[in-house]
Design a protein around this motif. Structure first.
Motif, PDB file in Angstrom:
ATOM      1  N   LEU A 253       0.862  -0.992   0.250  1.00  0.00           N
ATOM      2  CA  LEU A 253       0.036   0.181  -0.217  1.00  0.00           C
ATOM      3  C   LEU A 253       0.730   1.355   0.066  1.00  0.00           C
ATOM      4  N   ALA A 254       1.917   1.114   0.688  1.00  0.00           N
ATOM      5  CA  ALA A 254       2.894   2.447   0.736  1.00  0.00           C
ATOM      6  C   ALA A 254       3.442   2.373  -0.733  1.00  0.00           C
ATOM      7  N   LEU A 255       3.766   1.436  -1.500  1.00  0.00           N
ATOM      8  CA  LEU A 255       4.426   1.630  -2.774  1.00  0.00           C
ATOM      9  C   LEU A 255       2.907   2.282  -3.664  1.00  0.00           C
ATOM     10  N   PHE A 256       1.940   1.727  -3.456  1.00  0.00           N
ATOM     11  CA  PHE A 256       0.747   2.179  -4.342  1.00  0.00           C
ATOM     12  C   PHE A 256       0.777   3.737  -3.979  1.00  0.00           C
ATOM     13  N   PHE A 257       0.820   4.358  -2.834  1.00  0.00           N
ATOM     14  CA  PHE A 257       0.518   5.641  -2.585  1.00  0.00           C
ATOM     15  C   PHE A 257       1.865   6.461  -3.317  1.00  0.00           C
ATOM     16  N   ILE A 258       3.013   5.874  -3.208  1.00  0.00           N
ATOM     17  CA  ILE A 258       4.163   6.376  -4.138  1.00  0.00           C
ATOM     18  C   ILE A 258       3.702   6.659  -5.708  1.00  0.00           C
ATOM     19  N   LEU A 259       3.186   5.410  -6.015  1.00  0.00           N
ATOM     20  CA  LEU A 259       3.022   5.213  -7.571  1.00  0.00           C
ATOM     21  C   LEU A 259       1.829   6.204  -7.982  1.00  0.00           C
ATOM     22  N   ILE A 260       0.815   6.542  -7.130  1.00  0.00           N
ATOM     23  CA  ILE A 260      -0.486   7.287  -7.572  1.00  0.00           C
ATOM     24  C   ILE A 260       0.166   9.015  -7.537  1.00  0.00           C
ATOM     25  N   PHE A 261       1.115   9.021  -6.587  1.00  0.00           N
ATOM     26  CA  PHE A 261       1.544  10.576  -6.286  1.00  0.00           C
ATOM     27  C   PHE A 261       1.671  11.367  -7.559  1.00  0.00           C
ATOM     28  N   PRO A 262       2.431  11.036  -8.420  1.00  0.00           N
ATOM     29  CA  PRO A 262       2.453  11.699  -9.972  1.00  0.00           C
ATOM     30  C   PRO A 262       1.044  12.031 -10.313  1.00  0.00           C
ATOM     31  N   GLY A 263       0.027  11.237 -10.217  1.00  0.00           N
ATOM     32  CA  GLY A 263      -1.363  11.852 -10.529  1.00  0.00           C
ATOM     33  C   GLY A 263      -1.767  12.713  -9.740  1.00  0.00           C
ATOM     34  N   ASN A 264      -1.318  12.845  -8.536  1.00  0.00           N
ATOM     35  CA  ASN A 264      -1.743  13.925  -7.660  1.00  0.00           C
ATOM     36  C   ASN A 264      -1.077  15.257  -7.933  1.00  0.00           C
ATOM     37  N   ILE A 265       0.144  15.263  -8.456  1.00  0.00           N
ATOM     38  CA  ILE A 265       0.999  16.211  -8.810  1.00  0.00           C
ATOM     39  C   ILE A 265       0.533  16.690 -10.051  1.00  0.00           C
ATOM     40  N   ALA A 266       0.104  15.947 -10.971  1.00  0.00           N
ATOM     41  CA  ALA A 266      -0.407  16.509 -12.261  1.00  0.00           C
ATOM     42  C   ALA A 266      -1.767  16.904 -12.155  1.00  0.00           C
ATOM     43  N   GLN A 267      -2.575  16.555 -11.223  1.00  0.00           N
ATOM     44  CA  GLN A 267      -3.711  17.241 -10.971  1.00  0.00           C
ATOM     45  C   GLN A 267      -3.665  18.724 -10.700  1.00  0.00           C
TER      46      GLN A 267
END
Length: 143
Positions: free
Chosen positions: A81-95
């Motif tokens: 889950l920690a890795l998942f949170f890291i992997l989706i972070f670029p999406g939050n930055i892009a948003q």
């Protein structure tokens, strides 16, 4: 052989709360927040935004259920889950960079920027509450 790390009542409460949140978020990916979550998928991802949202929703549900119920693999689910949170972070930055509104509350650059600072909190939360960090340290010291 790896020793199972015991977690405290407080850790378990926070782990279950996070697991419930993940299952809820995953369910919302598949249903009522599907369009809002598409705003977080960066344009550079070479897949359908809807497919990314569906797949990430399924992953969130699986990780949440695993974190809640699979005791022997709890630390592994914490790391996943920690890795998942890291992997989706670029999406939050892009948003944030693309100024894309979502969920009603993410309707300003300030709100989207503040949200970025919560990703490390989620990572720390899952590593602590699942016992993943403590397990890694204990097993590292054995070698």
């Amino acid at each position: 052989m790896k020793k199972e790390i015991k977690t405290t009542l407080t850790q378990n409460i926070f782990r279950i709360l996070l697991a419930i949140f993940m299952v809820y978020a995953g369910f919302s990916h598949l249903t009522f927040n599907r369009i809002d979550f598409q705003a977080q998928v960066p344009d550079w991802i070479p897949m359908s935004k809807d497919l990314v949202v569906i797949l990430s929703g399924i992953v969130e549900i699986a990780l949440g259920l695993g974190l809640a119920f699979w005791k022997k693999k709890r630390a592994k689910f914490g790391w996943a889950l920690a890795l998942f949170f890291i992997l989706i972070f670029p999406g939050n930055i892009a948003q944030y960079l693309d100024s894309k509104d979502a969920f009603g509350a993410l309707n300003s650059d300030k709100a989207r920027l503040i949200r970025l600072f919560f990703q490390p909190v989620l990572i720390a939360w899952v590593l602590w509450s699942s016992g993943a960090w403590k397990s890694w340290r204990a097993n590292k010291n054995k070698n």
